[in-house]
Scaffold this active site. Sequence first.
Site, mmCIF file in Angstrom:
data_model
loop_
_atom_site.group_PDB
_atom_site.id
_atom_site.type_symbol
_atom_site.label_atom_id
_atom_site.label_comp_id
_atom_site.label_asym_id
_atom_site.label_seq_id
_atom_site.Cartn_x
_atom_site.Cartn_y
_atom_site.Cartn_z
ATOM 1 N N GLY A 60 0.819 -1.206 0.000
ATOM 2 C CA GLY A 60 0.000 0.000 0.000
ATOM 3 C C GLY A 60 0.851 1.252 0.000
ATOM 4 O O GLY A 60 2.061 1.203 0.207
ATOM 5 N N GLY A 62 0.453 5.717 0.917
ATOM 6 C CA GLY A 62 -0.365 6.844 1.364
ATOM 7 C C GLY A 62 0.421 8.130 1.273
ATOM 8 O O GLY A 62 1.499 8.179 0.681
ATOM 9 N N VAL A 67 3.573 1.115 2.626
ATOM 10 C CA VAL A 67 3.395 -0.004 3.553
ATOM 11 C C VAL A 67 3.849 -1.280 2.856
ATOM 12 O O VAL A 67 3.510 -1.525 1.694
ATOM 13 C CB VAL A 67 1.922 -0.142 4.002
ATOM 14 N N LYS A 84 5.216 0.288 7.884
ATOM 15 C CA LYS A 84 4.986 1.580 7.225
ATOM 16 C C LYS A 84 6.265 2.400 7.349
ATOM 17 O O LYS A 84 6.793 2.569 8.449
ATOM 18 C CB LYS A 84 3.820 2.320 7.879
ATOM 19 N N ASP A 177 -10.226 9.307 9.344
ATOM 20 C CA ASP A 177 -10.118 8.881 7.942
ATOM 21 C C ASP A 177 -10.777 7.512 7.756
ATOM 22 O O ASP A 177 -10.239 6.644 7.068
ATOM 23 C CB ASP A 177 -8.656 8.836 7.515
#
Length: 201
Positions: A60, A62, A67, A84, A177
Amino acid sequence: KGEVTQFLQSIYESEGWLEDHEDYKRDLLSEIADDIDLLSADHSLIGKQVGSYTIRKKVGEGGMGSVYMAERSDSELDHQVAIKIIQHGRASEDNIRRFKREQQILAGLNHPGIARFFDSGATADGFPYIIMEYIEGLPIDEYCEKNKCSVDERINLFKQVLEAVEYAHENLVIHRDLKPGNIFIDGSGNVKILDFGISKL
């Protein structure tokens, strides 16, 4: 008209940007090369060691970083985690502050519906990281569609979400979020809330 005038004025005030175009071309190409290095930095982390773990794949990305799924480096233990990492180009003061806040918040939360925090630190290159529970699963909306969940099943999943959110609120934490992409359902059908990157106390 005002914007055009301002733009023309900025060109006029810039120091010889057309007079020595070779220098500007070199600078531009250098900046592009730096951007390419930044874009390919993710691949350079695969196989690298972070703490007791070896990074295996990217799972992932962001605003603060990426991540990765990592595995315990000693072969005696079969343990996967999510790591992360803030990477080059994203380690602004604001992102580092948010990252540290996420570390502190996750360290204080212990609920089955929230991805667990294990450890934190910095890589050999100085990039901060957080080691968390790795969730093998799907976002809640994809899970419901894929498994053709009934209304009752969806309500039960949402109750799990509410219980985890209530626990966070009782600990004075607001996620800020919450969306399907941050609410995963694991292989056992349990809710796991992820990414407290912009949460607040």
